[in-house]
Design a protein around this motif. Structure first.
Motif, PDB file in Angstrom:
ATOM      1  N   GLY A   1       0.824  -1.201   0.000  1.00  0.00           N
ATOM      2  CA  GLY A   1       0.000   0.000   0.000  1.00  0.00           C
ATOM      3  C   GLY A   1       0.853   1.244   0.000  1.00  0.00           C
ATOM      4  O   GLY A   1       2.071   1.188  -0.182  1.00  0.00           O
ATOM      5  N   SER A   2       0.234   2.399   0.224  1.00  0.00           N
ATOM      6  CA  SER A   2       0.950   3.676   0.201  1.00  0.00           C
ATOM      7  C   SER A   2       1.116   4.217   1.620  1.00  0.00           C
ATOM      8  O   SER A   2       0.287   3.988   2.504  1.00  0.00           O
ATOM      9  N   TYR A   3       2.210   4.948   1.807  1.00  0.00           N
ATOM     10  CA  TYR A   3       2.599   5.437   3.122  1.00  0.00           C
ATOM     11  C   TYR A   3       3.065   6.892   3.041  1.00  0.00           C
ATOM     12  O   TYR A   3       3.439   7.388   1.968  1.00  0.00           O
ATOM     13  N   ASP A   4       3.100   7.522   4.215  1.00  0.00           N
ATOM     14  CA  ASP A   4       3.659   8.864   4.369  1.00  0.00           C
ATOM     15  C   ASP A   4       3.072   9.859   3.385  1.00  0.00           C
ATOM     16  O   ASP A   4       3.792  10.535   2.645  1.00  0.00           O
ATOM     17  N   GLY A   5       1.742   9.928   3.360  1.00  0.00           N
ATOM     18  CA  GLY A   5       1.107  10.893   2.463  1.00  0.00           C
ATOM     19  C   GLY A   5       1.431  10.646   1.010  1.00  0.00           C
ATOM     20  O   GLY A   5       1.716  11.578   0.259  1.00  0.00           O
ATOM     21  N   SER A   6       1.412   9.368   0.614  1.00  0.00           N
ATOM     22  CA  SER A   6       1.732   8.940  -0.757  1.00  0.00           C
ATOM     23  C   SER A   6       3.181   9.210  -1.135  1.00  0.00           C
ATOM     24  O   SER A   6       3.527   9.255  -2.317  1.00  0.00           O
ATOM     25  N   GLY A   7       4.047   9.313  -0.138  1.00  0.00           N
ATOM     26  CA  GLY A   7       5.473   9.471  -0.437  1.00  0.00           C
ATOM     27  C   GLY A   7       6.172   8.160  -0.704  1.00  0.00           C
ATOM     28  O   GLY A   7       7.210   8.116  -1.354  1.00  0.00           O
ATOM     29  N   LYS A   8       5.594   7.048  -0.191  1.00  0.00           N
ATOM     30  CA  LYS A   8       6.166   5.720  -0.388  1.00  0.00           C
ATOM     31  C   LYS A   8       5.059   4.770  -0.835  1.00  0.00           C
ATOM     32  O   LYS A   8       3.905   4.896  -0.430  1.00  0.00           O
ATOM     33  N   LEU A   9       5.444   3.804  -1.656  1.00  0.00           N
ATOM     34  CA  LEU A   9       4.504   2.799  -2.144  1.00  0.00           C
ATOM     35  C   LEU A   9       5.160   1.433  -2.065  1.00  0.00           C
ATOM     36  O   LEU A   9       6.286   1.248  -2.537  1.00  0.00           O
TER      37      LEU A   9
END
Length: 296
Positions: free
Chosen positions: A225-233
């Protein structure tokens, strides 16, 4: 049983750290072996390892100035005596050729017997030694000589099969994420391919325990999934690996890998010795270096 096929002596050091120090020496344990040299040795039943003054050449690493003996892409890095400065070969190194030939003939006999036997075995290759790039002129040359992508798997497995190797698996440990991506769709359960980035010559045992614990029990459920406000995927590419992407201006840039390790997760990132334990708990991923990523 783990057997090193190269590409450097780091592979044997890893085997020793993982508890294989009692294993007897094999021909690719303590040298630098290009893919071409490995395949040639298998195709010639070890004859290409035989040395003579006419075939042997000296090679000097650019960064360290270390001198060694090379024969057609195989660097005999620890078989010949060095001068007092521990960098140059001793001037009488050619006097040792017969001794080295005798040693490698015995090592090849041992290797061939194990490879062709019915005992379960894993052939292990890595290109992660931090200074291995000293044996290549440029990145494209490194990929051709030491790359562990799809072409390497196809060529090496074909050479092993033709050699008569039986009941084996291949374990690749790569310094680039791209190589792992290349083999993600290989429909051959003999291959286990992992990313670690560059590793110090004798890696920290804690890093190795994260890389290889529970090697058959891979489960990435809930971590993608996505993390850190879409900063990592985090995106699974197979049942064995997930790629970590860093999002830059809407573009996903490979940044690391995530995989299971002993009931927990482990993450490896580009750089040197950047392998951490990860916990998929609560609001996101927590890493052993103190970093935490929150789910979007």
């Amino acid at each position: 049983m783990l057997i090193s096929l190269g590409h450097s002596c780091q592979t044997r050091f890893i085997i020793d750290i993982m508890g294989g120090e009692s294993q007897r020496r094999m021909p690719f344990d303590f040298n630098i072996t290009t893919r071409q040299a490995l395949v040639n040795a298998l195709q010639t039943n070890g004859a290409s390892l035989r040395q003579c003054p006419e075939r042997a050449a000296t090679f000097v690493t650019q960064a360290e100035g270390r001198q060694g003996v090379e024969i057609e892409g195989l660097y005999f890095w620890h078989d010949y005596p060095l001068a007092e400065d521990k960098l140059a070969l001793r001037c009488d190194w050619r006097d040792d050729i017969d001794r080295v030939n005798e040693k490698y003939a015995a090592l090849w006999q041992r290797f061939a017997a194990h490879a062709r036997s019915d005992e379960a075995k894993t052939f292990f290759l890595s290109n992660t030694q931090h200074n291995l790039d000293q044996f290549a002129a440029e990145p494209a040359d490194f990929a051709g000589r030491f790359g562990l992508g799809l072409a390497a798997f196809e060529e090496i497995s074909a050479a092993l099969d033709a050699f008569g190797a039986r009941n084996y698996r291949l374990l690749f440990l790569s310094r680039t994420i791209r190589e792992v991506e290349e083999t993600a769709e290989v429909n051959d359960r003999r291959l286990d391919h992992r990313f670690s980035g560059k590793l110090s010559l004798r890696p920290d045992p804690a890093i190795l325990s994260r890389l290889f614990a529970n090697i058959d029990g891979l489960c990435l459920a809930g971590a993608c999934g996505s993390y850190d406000g879409s900063g990592k995927l985090v995106k699974a590419i197979s049942d064995r690996a997930a790629i970590i992407y860093r999002l830059e201006n809407g573009t996903a840039v490979p940044h690391g890998t995530l995989f299971a390790a002993g009931g927990e997760l482990a993450a490896a990132f580009e750089g040197r010795d950047q392998v951490f334990q990860a916990s998929n708990r609560g609001r996101g991923l927590q890493f052993s270096n103190g970093v935490e990523w929150l789910r979007d």
